[in-house]
Design a protein around this motif. Structure first.
Motif, short mmCIF file in Angstrom:
data_model
loop_
_atom_site.label_atom_id
_atom_site.label_comp_id
_atom_site.label_asym_id
_atom_site.label_seq_id
_atom_site.Cartn_x
_atom_site.Cartn_y
_atom_site.Cartn_z
N ASN A 243 0.83 -1.21 0.00
CA ASN A 243 0.00 0.00 0.00
C ASN A 243 0.86 1.26 0.00
O ASN A 243 1.94 1.28 0.60
CB ASN A 243 -0.92 0.02 1.22
N ILE A 244 0.40 2.27 -0.70
CA ILE A 244 1.08 3.57 -0.70
C ILE A 244 0.70 4.29 0.58
O ILE A 244 -0.46 4.63 0.80
CB ILE A 244 0.68 4.39 -1.94
N ILE A 245 1.69 4.50 1.44
CA ILE A 245 1.47 5.14 2.73
C ILE A 245 2.61 6.13 2.97
O ILE A 245 3.77 5.73 3.08
CB ILE A 245 1.46 4.13 3.89
N LEU A 246 2.30 7.39 3.05
CA LEU A 246 3.34 8.37 3.33
C LEU A 246 3.94 8.10 4.71
O LEU A 246 3.22 7.93 5.69
CB LEU A 246 2.77 9.79 3.28
N PRO A 247 5.26 8.06 4.82
CA PRO A 247 5.89 7.75 6.10
C PRO A 247 5.74 8.89 7.10
O PRO A 247 5.52 10.04 6.74
CB PRO A 247 7.36 7.55 5.72
N SER A 248 5.89 8.54 8.37
CA SER A 248 5.92 9.57 9.41
C SER A 248 7.02 10.57 9.09
O SER A 248 8.12 10.19 8.71
CB SER A 248 6.17 8.95 10.78
N GLY A 249 6.73 11.84 9.24
CA GLY A 249 7.68 12.88 8.90
C GLY A 249 7.35 13.56 7.59
O GLY A 249 7.90 14.62 7.29
N SER A 250 6.46 12.95 6.79
CA SER A 250 6.05 13.59 5.54
C SER A 250 5.16 14.79 5.83
O SER A 250 4.29 14.73 6.70
CB SER A 250 5.27 12.60 4.68
N ILE A 251 5.39 15.86 5.10
CA ILE A 251 4.53 17.05 5.21
C ILE A 251 4.14 17.48 3.81
O ILE A 251 4.98 17.60 2.92
CB ILE A 251 5.25 18.22 5.91
N GLU A 252 2.86 17.69 3.63
CA GLU A 252 2.30 18.17 2.37
C GLU A 252 1.55 19.46 2.66
O GLU A 252 0.78 19.52 3.63
CB GLU A 252 1.35 17.11 1.81
N VAL A 253 1.79 20.49 1.87
CA VAL A 253 1.12 21.77 2.11
C VAL A 253 0.40 22.24 0.86
O VAL A 253 0.81 21.94 -0.27
CB VAL A 253 2.13 22.87 2.55
N LYS A 254 -0.70 22.95 1.08
CA LYS A 254 -1.44 23.59 0.00
C LYS A 254 -1.65 25.04 0.40
O LYS A 254 -2.11 25.33 1.51
CB LYS A 254 -2.79 22.89 -0.22
N ALA A 255 -1.29 25.94 -0.50
CA ALA A 255 -1.38 27.37 -0.21
C ALA A 255 -2.32 28.06 -1.18
O ALA A 255 -2.42 27.66 -2.35
CB ALA A 255 0.00 28.00 -0.29
N ALA A 256 -2.99 29.10 -0.71
CA ALA A 256 -3.84 29.94 -1.55
C ALA A 256 -3.23 31.34 -1.59
O ALA A 256 -2.91 31.91 -0.54
CB ALA A 256 -5.26 30.00 -1.00
N TRP A 257 -3.07 31.88 -2.80
CA TRP A 257 -2.42 33.18 -2.99
C TRP A 257 -3.38 34.18 -3.63
O TRP A 257 -4.09 33.85 -4.57
CB TRP A 257 -1.21 33.06 -3.90
N LYS A 258 -3.35 35.40 -3.13
CA LYS A 258 -4.12 36.51 -3.69
C LYS A 258 -3.16 37.51 -4.34
O LYS A 258 -2.10 37.82 -3.77
CB LYS A 258 -4.89 37.21 -2.57
#
Length: 465
Positions: A243-258
């Motif tokens: 299974n695809i499982i992001l390991p502990s320590g992974s960080i994913e960010v989503k940003a919104a810009w004006k």
């Protein structure tokens, strides 16, 4: 040495020490979460003014946050953990080193932040499933003007190509679910509204669209590249066995810009960055301000991780409240229906108030930021809430794991509603949340129902031609 301690008796100890620990210790923090680490002992001295932790508040320290499972991780503790992560991610980055904070800089000083130095989804999931660049390399896009391309390569300029917070692949997800008869009337996630594209674009009061940015830290990048998951064909083969499982320590960010007006850019109330909008006439450079920010910190194979969403305080008023100003996405004099698709400008309100615990931590964090740097724009940002699961998961079996993923029974989730008004403007209804939405994330294979550990990134992979 620029930001204060949280202990009243020591007013000038710096927060840069905290952030250094987060920068270099987040992997161990997440690992400790996954391994059910014991809470750190509280200080014997005065209780800090910015409490953090589980059943026993431990203050802001360079120690692992208490485990998430078995009810030992509290809402205030989760909120504080994600505020710490927010601080680390938005600290000025050290030049030439992706993901490393410059501890000689003030929190709020101009320049590229730690997360802005991360690689973006577009830099990792390349056309035809090509292998992405090494983490520390600065690969220049030859299609861009030279001066812009060099800054884009290191994160100093944001490429503004998305008016959706997720990849175009997700826009097709609803049709796939319908075809597979996986989408029913009981499904609480209106997936057609996630994209904020195809008529669902969010426009500010100057009638400019909001742009979105998705990036990952090195732990997530390493997992993807080590297993060739940037290639849709390799990804499908991998997912049949493991299974695809992001390991502990992974960080994913989503940003919104004006896109900022001159007044907004000089106000000191926004984290400001340089943006570039490609176009047939060569494109244009713009000054942009951060207005929304999602964080997903993976908990590994036995935990749904921590999810949090932040916003700039001038975005929009709370529904039912008397507006006291003009907002980036709301004009009190406008008669336009609120949160309505296809309107330009979009008249936005925040339907759900900030969580009570999050609001208290916001006040403490903002106070701390001002004490460290009175002109820091980060004092004008706040958290809506953090979402987490009280249940220990098993994402490792069976193989393959199908969507939707479940963090347990409804009561096992800290909150089942978590919506950001500028990231999910048109889906502000009860029961919609970060974790709930991402439980539908699948591999890139056509018609796939194979889960990808709560990350939509993998749906962007292409197969070689």
């Amino acid at each position: 040495m620029h930001l204060p301690n949280f202990n009243r008796n020591s007013k000038r100890t710096v927060l840069s020490t905290l952030v250094v620990g987060l920068a270099f210790g987040y992997a161990s923090l997440s690992s400790a979460i996954a391994q059910n680490a014991a809470p750190a002992a509280p200080k014997a001295a005065t209780v800090p003014s910015f409490p953090c932790g589980g059943l026993n508040p431990i203050g802001v320290q360079l120690k692992p946050i208490p485990k998430l499972s078995n009810g030992e991780f509290t809402n205030p503790g989760a909120d504080c953990a994600m505020w710490q992560t927010f601080i680390y991610l938005n600290w000025p980055a050290k030049s030439g080193q992706r993901g490393i904070p410059d501890t000689s800089a003030l929190f709020g000083a101009p320049g590229t932040t730690v997360w802005e130095s991360f690689l973006t989804e577009e830099q990792v999931f390349l056309p035809n499933g090509a292998k992405p660049q090494p983490w520390d390399n600065s690969v220049v896009n030859a299609a861009l003007p030279k001066d812009i391309a060099s800054e884009v390569a290191v994160g100093g300029v944001r490429m503004l190509t998305r008016t959706a917070k997720v990849s175009p692949t997700v826009a097709k997800l609803q049709a796939t679910l319908k075809a597979n008869k996986s989408l029913t009337a009981s499904t609480t996630i209106p997936l057609d509204e996630i994209t904020q594209s195809d008529g669902n674009i969010l426009y500010d009061q100057q009638k400019n669209p909001v742009y979105y940015d998705v990036a990952m830290n090195k732990a997530q990048y390493d997992y993807i590249t080590k297993n060739s998951l940037y290639n849709a064909t390799s990804q499908a083969t991998f997912a049949k066995k493991t299974n695809i499982i992001l390991p502990s320590g992974s960080i994913e960010v989503k940003a919104a810009w004006k896109v900022l007006t001159a007044t907004e850019a000089s106000s000191g109330r926004f984290h400001v960055a340089k943006g570039f909008i490609p176009g047939a006439s060569g494109g244009k450079s713009v000054t942009i301000g951060l207005v929304g920010f999602h964080i997903f910190a993976s908990g590994g194979k036995q935990n749904a991780g921590l999810w949090a969403t932040f916003y700039q305080v001038d975005n929009a008023p709370l529904m039912g409240a008397t507006p006291k100003q003009n907002y980036s996405f709301n004009n009190p004099a406008s008669k336009t229906p609120v949160n309505t698709k296809g309107t330009n400008p979009t008249q936005v309100v925040q339907v759900f108030p900030d969580d009570v615990n999050a609001a208290q931590v916001n006040t403490q964090a903002q106070k701390m930021i001002v004490e460290g740097f009175a002109k820091s724009p980060w004092q004008y940002y706040a958290m809506i809430d953090t979402q987490w699961s009280k249940t220990v998961l098993n994402l490792a079996t069976p193989v393959p794991l199908s969507v939707p993923l479940s963090p347990g029974k409804p009561g096992d989730i800290s909150t089942n509603t978590l919506i950001n008004p500028v990231l999910e403007t048109f889906m502000q209804t009860k029961g919609n949340s970060c974790m709930g939405c991402h439980s539908f994330a699948t591999t890139a294979q056509k018609g796939s129902k194979t889960a990808t550990g709560f990350s939509f990134m993998f749906g962007s992979a292409q197969a070689p031609k």
